[in-house]
Design a protein around this motif. Structure first.
Motif, PDB file in Angstrom:
ATOM      1  N   ASP A  77       0.856  -1.176   0.000  1.00 15.85           N
ATOM      2  CA  ASP A  77       0.000   0.000   0.000  1.00 15.85           C
ATOM      3  C   ASP A  77       0.896   1.231   0.000  1.00 15.85           C
ATOM      4  O   ASP A  77       2.131   1.126   0.012  1.00 15.85           O
ATOM      5  N   ALA A 102      -3.891  -4.309  -0.849  1.00 16.56           N
ATOM      6  CA  ALA A 102      -4.801  -3.199  -0.591  1.00 16.56           C
ATOM      7  C   ALA A 102      -6.122  -3.441  -1.301  1.00 16.56           C
ATOM      8  O   ALA A 102      -6.178  -4.096  -2.347  1.00 16.56           O
ATOM      9  N   PRO A 111      -4.511  -3.334  -7.593  1.00 16.73           N
ATOM     10  CA  PRO A 111      -4.084  -2.447  -6.498  1.00 16.73           C
ATOM     11  C   PRO A 111      -3.222  -1.299  -7.024  1.00 16.73           C
ATOM     12  O   PRO A 111      -2.466  -1.464  -7.981  1.00 16.73           O
TER      13      PRO A 111
END
Length: 131
Positions: A77, A102, A111
């Motif tokens: 992330d 994420a 993601p």
């Protein structure tokens, strides 16, 4: 071959389209490639460092070689990517944080900030019974 392991190699390959076709050609029908490459990582030219890969980039490579994407895994992330790029490696992060994918944002198909991209690819067809 029934299985090819290719972890963190393709960022060092100058012609990845040719390389993925070569891997596919070495596989038997039904064979697998376990593939991994960074998306966010510092330059590490040993001896060369050419590319970073998104999940969609891996899909494009696989499609080029006629390989099926069985599974994509793209953990990371924004906080992890920023921290790693600033030099904050383990033990700053828990394993759960490092390995977590994420949640997708609206209208995204992958993601946004994976640190690395992992893929399980398969050559279509049935494996011959060799026993």
């Amino acid at each position: 071959m029934d299985l090819i392991l290719c972890p963190f190699i393709f960022e060092h390959v100058a012609r990845p389209w040719k390389a993925i076709r070569t891997l596919a050609g070495a596989l038997r029908p039904g064979g697998f490639v376990v593939w991994a490459a960074p998306m966010f990582q510092r330059y590490h030219g040993s001896p060369h460092d050419y590319y970073r890969y998104t999940p969609n980039g891996v899909k494009a490579l696989a499609d080029e070689a006629g390989l099926e994407v069985i599974k994509l895994y793209s953990p990371g992330d924004l906080s992890l990517v920023n921290g790693v790029l600033m030099g904050m490696l383990m033990p700053y992060w828990s394993m759960e944080h490092v390995l977590r994918e994420a949640e997708l944002m609206e209208k995204d198909n992958a993601p946004r900030h994976p640190l690395n991209v992992f893929a399980l690819l398969r050559k279509p067809g049935s494996r011959p019974d060799i026993w």
